[in-house]
Motif scaffolding. Structure first.
Motif, mmCIF file in Angstrom:
data_model
loop_
_atom_site.group_PDB
_atom_site.id
_atom_site.type_symbol
_atom_site.label_atom_id
_atom_site.label_comp_id
_atom_site.label_asym_id
_atom_site.label_seq_id
_atom_site.Cartn_x
_atom_site.Cartn_y
_atom_site.Cartn_z
ATOM 1 N N ASP A 134 44.507 54.590 34.005
ATOM 2 C CA ASP A 134 45.925 54.405 33.667
ATOM 3 C C ASP A 134 46.785 54.039 34.872
ATOM 4 N N ASN A 135 46.213 54.184 36.067
ATOM 5 C CA ASN A 135 47.033 53.954 37.265
ATOM 6 C C ASN A 135 46.294 53.075 38.276
ATOM 7 N N ASN A 136 46.816 51.878 38.477
ATOM 8 C CA ASN A 136 46.186 50.904 39.375
ATOM 9 C C ASN A 136 46.083 51.366 40.813
ATOM 10 N N ASN A 137 47.008 52.238 41.212
ATOM 11 C CA ASN A 137 47.024 52.650 42.621
ATOM 12 C C ASN A 137 46.149 53.873 42.895
ATOM 13 N N LEU A 138 45.391 54.332 41.863
ATOM 14 C CA LEU A 138 44.579 55.548 42.041
ATOM 15 C C LEU A 138 43.081 55.266 42.063
ATOM 16 N N LYS A 139 42.388 55.924 43.013
ATOM 17 C CA LYS A 139 40.932 55.853 43.050
ATOM 18 C C LYS A 139 40.421 57.287 43.127
ATOM 19 N N VAL A 140 39.480 57.626 42.238
ATOM 20 C CA VAL A 140 38.936 58.988 42.258
ATOM 21 C C VAL A 140 37.480 58.943 42.693
ATOM 22 N N ILE A 141 37.137 59.754 43.690
ATOM 23 C CA ILE A 141 35.769 59.791 44.196
ATOM 24 C C ILE A 141 35.208 61.187 43.923
ATOM 25 N N PHE A 142 34.075 61.238 43.254
ATOM 26 C CA PHE A 142 33.477 62.551 42.965
ATOM 27 C C PHE A 142 32.465 62.911 44.045
ATOM 28 N N GLU A 143 32.981 63.484 45.109
ATOM 29 C CA GLU A 143 32.146 63.876 46.251
ATOM 30 C C GLU A 143 32.738 65.140 46.872
ATOM 31 N N ASP A 144 31.893 65.819 47.644
ATOM 32 C CA ASP A 144 32.361 66.928 48.464
ATOM 33 C C ASP A 144 33.130 66.303 49.635
ATOM 34 N N PHE A 145 34.413 66.611 49.746
ATOM 35 C CA PHE A 145 35.222 65.988 50.797
ATOM 36 C C PHE A 145 34.633 66.229 52.186
ATOM 37 N N LEU A 146 34.020 67.406 52.358
ATOM 38 C CA LEU A 146 33.476 67.737 53.681
ATOM 39 C C LEU A 146 32.296 66.852 54.061
ATOM 40 N N LYS A 147 31.722 66.164 53.053
ATOM 41 C CA LYS A 147 30.540 65.345 53.351
ATOM 42 C C LYS A 147 30.827 63.844 53.381
ATOM 43 N N VAL A 148 32.033 63.442 53.018
ATOM 44 C CA VAL A 148 32.288 61.990 52.999
ATOM 45 C C VAL A 148 32.678 61.492 54.389
ATOM 46 N N LYS A 198 38.034 68.266 60.140
ATOM 47 C CA LYS A 198 37.439 66.986 59.747
ATOM 48 C C LYS A 198 38.499 65.873 59.751
ATOM 49 N N ILE A 199 39.661 66.180 59.189
ATOM 50 C CA ILE A 199 40.738 65.189 59.118
ATOM 51 C C ILE A 199 41.128 64.733 60.536
ATOM 52 N N ILE A 200 41.269 65.695 61.443
ATOM 53 C CA ILE A 200 41.677 65.349 62.813
ATOM 54 C C ILE A 200 40.609 64.525 63.522
#
Ligand code: SAM
Length: 262
Positions: free
Chosen positions: A76-90, A121-123
């Motif tokens: 429903d939203n062109n600007n959205l991407k959903v990734i099904f992953e553990d954030f700590l591993k991407v 991780k972000i930093i």
């Protein structure tokens, strides 16, 4: 959510209070060419507000049982991407380098035990402009604690060195489903170079902080016995402190001066 079996191990307490959701969303003010990364969208309560902003939004959700709800939101939203992953591993870079974004915003409401790992991780993998994160109320107090207070520790020094920290709002536990045991606080971390410019060797600075706080009850002489203690004593003297002082009494500037001179 009816028929959904919430997993405690994934910190699944979903926000139900629209007023709080709006407060979190409006604390982020991105422009068109910015990117918001949401960690742990759950059933998409906050995501629905984030996609109303004109920038791109990427979500990382570990639980594939939320695929139906989140994939629908994505279509429903062109600007959205959903990734099904553990954030700590991407690898964050893979996602942020796809376009030339101006500013990077991170937002998330996650179990406390991975909050520090996420911030680290972000930093390490990106240059965030702001990070808006929900944590237990007592944990938030530790983030912004000042020297001498009970909550002041290596985490406070590490975070205050990297960020200007502000409270967005407190969140009563009743705003979630299921209701958790404790209240929460939403915190905004804004990247600052205020201290970074003064540090000669960041790895050394981080190590001194870690070592200084190793045993909370021990003084600096004991925690830093593998360093040049006479040099440290000389610096401490300038601040009316000595080797019997504890790490919790030292300011960030004092830690910087010690690490720069060893
Ligand atoms: N943001 C939603 C809200 O406020 O209603 C959900 C918040 S809930 C406290 C935490 C969410 O993070 C859950 O959906 C959970 O499955 C997800 N999660 C937990 N660990 C994760 C990880 N390592 N990577 C990505 N998502 C994670």
């Amino acid at each position: 959510m009816s028929n959904f079996e919430y997993k405690k191990s994934l910190g699944q307490n979903f926000l139900q209070n629209q007023n709080i959701i709006n407060k979190i969303a409006s604390s982020l003010t991105p422009s068109k060419n910015d990117l918001i990364i949401e960690i742990g969208p759950g059933a998409g309560a906050l995501t629905k507000e984030l996609v109303k902003k004109e920038c791109d939004v990427i979500c990382f959700e570990i639980d594939k049982r939320l695929e139906n709800i989140l994939n629908k939101l994505e279509s429903d939203n062109n600007n959205l991407k959903v990734i099904f992953e553990d954030f700590l591993k991407v690898n964050i870079k893979t996602y942020i380098d796809t376009k030339k974004y101006d500013k990077l915003y991170f937002v998330g409401n996650l179990p406390y035990y991975i909050t520090t790992a996420i911030i680290n991780k972000i930093i390490k993998e990106s240059t965030p402009y702001e990070i808006v994160i929900m944590v237990q109320k007592e944990v938030a107090e530790r983030f912004n604690a000042t020297p001498g207070s009970r909550e002041y520790g290596s985490l406070s020094v590490f975070l205050q060195y990297n960020f200007k920290i502000e409270k967005v709002c407190d969140v009563n536990k009743k705003c979630f489903e299921p209701i958790p045991k404790v209240d929460s606080t939403v915190i905004k971390f804004k990247t600052t170079s205020k201290y970074k410019e003064k540090v000669k060797n960041e790895d050394k600075f981080y190590k001194i902080i870690k070592d200084s706080f190793t045993h909370k009850r021990k003084n600096l002489r004991n925690n830093l016995m593998n360093y040049d203690l006479s040099k440290i004593e000389e610096i401490l003297k300038k601040y009316n402190k000595d080797l019997t002082s504890r790490a919790e009494s030292l300011t960030i500037e004092e830690f910087i001066e010690i690490s720069n001179n060893l």
